[in-house]
Motif scaffolding. Structure first.
Motif, PDB file in Angstrom:
ATOM      1  N   PHE A  92      49.490 -98.368  16.497  1.00 37.23           N
ATOM      2  CA  PHE A  92      50.381 -99.503  16.318  1.00 37.23           C
ATOM      3  C   PHE A  92      51.533 -99.428  17.307  1.00 37.23           C
ATOM      4  O   PHE A  92      51.869 -98.354  17.809  1.00 37.23           O
ATOM      5  CB  PHE A  92      50.878 -99.546  14.871  1.00 37.23           C
ATOM      6  N   PRO A  93      52.179-100.574  17.587  1.00 37.21           N
ATOM      7  CA  PRO A  93      53.140-100.611  18.690  1.00 37.21           C
ATOM      8  C   PRO A  93      54.419 -99.805  18.481  1.00 37.21           C
ATOM      9  O   PRO A  93      55.035 -99.406  19.461  1.00 37.21           O
ATOM     10  CB  PRO A  93      53.463-102.096  18.836  1.00 37.21           C
ATOM     11  N   ASN A  94      54.829 -99.596  17.242  1.00 33.44           N
ATOM     12  CA  ASN A  94      56.064 -98.832  17.062  1.00 33.44           C
ATOM     13  C   ASN A  94      55.984 -97.932  15.836  1.00 33.44           C
ATOM     14  O   ASN A  94      55.106 -98.068  14.985  1.00 33.44           O
ATOM     15  CB  ASN A  94      57.284 -99.756  16.988  1.00 33.44           C
ATOM     16  N   GLN A  95      56.926 -97.039  15.742  1.00 33.62           N
ATOM     17  CA  GLN A  95      56.955 -96.048  14.666  1.00 33.62           C
ATOM     18  C   GLN A  95      57.231 -96.687  13.312  1.00 33.62           C
ATOM     19  O   GLN A  95      56.795 -96.185  12.283  1.00 33.62           O
ATOM     20  CB  GLN A  95      58.007 -94.982  14.983  1.00 33.62           C
ATOM     21  N   SER A  96      57.949 -97.803  13.281  1.00 32.53           N
ATOM     22  CA  SER A  96      58.277 -98.458  12.007  1.00 32.53           C
ATOM     23  C   SER A  96      57.022 -98.909  11.272  1.00 32.53           C
ATOM     24  O   SER A  96      56.902 -98.714  10.062  1.00 32.53           O
ATOM     25  CB  SER A  96      59.194 -99.661  12.242  1.00 32.53           C
ATOM     26  N   ILE A  97      56.098 -99.509  11.982  1.00 32.22           N
ATOM     27  CA  ILE A  97      54.850 -99.951  11.346  1.00 32.22           C
ATOM     28  C   ILE A  97      54.049 -98.748  10.863  1.00 32.22           C
ATOM     29  O   ILE A  97      53.497 -98.763   9.760  1.00 32.22           O
ATOM     30  CB  ILE A  97      54.025-100.808  12.320  1.00 32.22           C
ATOM     31  N   ARG A  98      54.002 -97.707  11.657  1.00 29.53           N
ATOM     32  CA  ARG A  98      53.275 -96.497  11.247  1.00 29.53           C
ATOM     33  C   ARG A  98      53.929 -95.861  10.019  1.00 29.53           C
ATOM     34  O   ARG A  98      53.230 -95.370   9.130  1.00 29.53           O
ATOM     35  CB  ARG A  98      53.211 -95.513  12.406  1.00 29.53           C
ATOM     36  N   ASN A  99      55.259 -95.863   9.955  1.00 27.48           N
ATOM     37  CA  ASN A  99      55.951 -95.318   8.787  1.00 27.48           C
ATOM     38  C   ASN A  99      55.673 -96.133   7.531  1.00 27.48           C
ATOM     39  O   ASN A  99      55.501 -95.579   6.445  1.00 27.48           O
ATOM     40  CB  ASN A  99      57.455 -95.239   9.033  1.00 27.48           C
ATOM     41  N   ILE A 100      55.640 -97.447   7.669  1.00 28.53           N
ATOM     42  CA  ILE A 100      55.344 -98.306   6.510  1.00 28.53           C
ATOM     43  C   ILE A 100      53.929 -98.030   6.012  1.00 28.53           C
ATOM     44  O   ILE A 100      53.692 -97.900   4.801  1.00 28.53           O
ATOM     45  CB  ILE A 100      55.541 -99.789   6.873  1.00 28.53           C
ATOM     46  N   LEU A 101      52.965 -97.945   6.931  1.00 30.37           N
ATOM     47  CA  LEU A 101      51.591 -97.620   6.529  1.00 30.37           C
ATOM     48  C   LEU A 101      51.511 -96.268   5.834  1.00 30.37           C
ATOM     49  O   LEU A 101      50.796 -96.098   4.846  1.00 30.37           O
ATOM     50  CB  LEU A 101      50.669 -97.625   7.737  1.00 30.37           C
ATOM     51  N   CYS A 102      52.235 -95.318   6.364  1.00 29.46           N
ATOM     52  CA  CYS A 102      52.220 -93.973   5.786  1.00 29.46           C
ATOM     53  C   CYS A 102      52.878 -93.957   4.406  1.00 29.46           C
ATOM     54  O   CYS A 102      52.367 -93.346   3.474  1.00 29.46           O
ATOM     55  CB  CYS A 102      52.918 -93.008   6.735  1.00 29.46           C
ATOM     56  N   ASP A 103      54.002 -94.657   4.271  1.00 30.35           N
ATOM     57  CA  ASP A 103      54.726 -94.664   2.997  1.00 30.35           C
ATOM     58  C   ASP A 103      53.951 -95.373   1.893  1.00 30.35           C
ATOM     59  O   ASP A 103      54.019 -94.979   0.730  1.00 30.35           O
ATOM     60  CB  ASP A 103      56.094 -95.319   3.171  1.00 30.35           C
ATOM     61  N   PHE A 104      53.244 -96.431   2.248  1.00 36.52           N
ATOM     62  CA  PHE A 104      52.523 -97.214   1.248  1.00 36.52           C
ATOM     63  C   PHE A 104      51.012 -97.005   1.323  1.00 36.52           C
ATOM     64  O   PHE A 104      50.236 -97.867   0.897  1.00 36.52           O
ATOM     65  CB  PHE A 104      52.858 -98.701   1.408  1.00 36.52           C
ATOM     66  N   ALA A 105      50.581 -95.871   1.830  1.00 37.05           N
ATOM     67  CA  ALA A 105      49.155 -95.590   2.016  1.00 37.05           C
ATOM     68  C   ALA A 105      48.397 -95.613   0.694  1.00 37.05           C
ATOM     69  O   ALA A 105      47.316 -96.207   0.605  1.00 37.05           O
ATOM     70  CB  ALA A 105      48.966 -94.248   2.712  1.00 37.05           C
ATOM     71  N   VAL A 106      48.939 -95.018  -0.321  1.00 41.08           N
ATOM     72  CA  VAL A 106      48.240 -94.952  -1.610  1.00 41.08           C
ATOM     73  C   VAL A 106      48.136 -96.333  -2.240  1.00 41.08           C
ATOM     74  O   VAL A 106      47.074 -96.736  -2.726  1.00 41.08           O
ATOM     75  CB  VAL A 106      48.947 -93.958  -2.556  1.00 41.08           C
ATOM     76  N   VAL A 107      49.230 -97.093  -2.198  1.00 42.40           N
ATOM     77  CA  VAL A 107      49.224 -98.437  -2.790  1.00 42.40           C
ATOM     78  C   VAL A 107      48.257 -99.348  -2.037  1.00 42.40           C
ATOM     79  O   VAL A 107      47.468-100.077  -2.653  1.00 42.40           O
ATOM     80  CB  VAL A 107      50.653 -99.027  -2.786  1.00 42.40           C
TER      81      VAL A 107
END
Length: 164
Positions: A92-107
């Motif tokens: 993904f283009p930036n770390q923010s999107i990757r962090n959101i995916l990581c934080d909400f991975a289970v949901v």
């Protein structure tokens, strides 16, 4: 005993041990706990209580339901781990999107696989979560003389949802 002085002995390692214990309890219950008849393993047993509502249905196959439940469980877990590993990936283009995916991975994983199970395989009956229709306490006292949270004799009380 001053417990504040004991805090220096607790570390991130202690937290990880406790988290591993809790995770192992949930994993054991999901796969199949030998002490109670819950878990995906027991769906492969023909006379398991989850198959009782479909005993009279000639088109019902317990192995189909068990296999779909196993696929949904493994898929949910694998997707959650895959999304968790995206934190340091370059997809993904930036770390923010990757962090959101990581934080909400289970949901995200749970919602995705529930949709797969309910919409793609809607003809295969799987066991669903037993949820009451209204949001209210599941156990209420039958009269004003009740001063306990566990009344022993309430003839008008409906059965509580789930085991007590």
């Amino acid at each position: 005993v001053d417990l504040n002085r004991m805090m220096k002995h607790l570390s991130r390692f202690t937290d990880e041990i406790f988290a591993s214990l809790i995770a192992s309890i949930f994993i054991l219950d999901a796969i199949g706990n030998p002490l109670n008849q819950n878990g995906v393993y027991f769906y492969f047993v023909e006379d398991h209580r989850s198959h009782d509502p479909y005993r009279d249905d000639p088109e019902y196959n317990y192995l189909t339901t068990a296999f779909l439940s196993l696929v949904l469980m493994v898929g949910t877990t694998a997707t959650a781990f895959m999304l968790r590993s995206m934190k340091h990936a370059r997809f993904f283009p930036n770390q923010s999107i990757r962090n959101i995916l990581c934080d909400f991975a289970v949901v995200i994983s749970i919602v995705a696989w529930v949709c797969i199970g309910n919409f793609l395989f809607d003809q295969v009956p799987t066991e669903k979560l037993n949820v009451p229709e209204t949001f209210s306490p599941t156990l209420q006292c039958c009269d004003a003389s009740c001063n306990s949270a566990w009344p022993a004799d309430c003839p008008d009380q409906d059965a509580a949802w789930g085991a007590r």
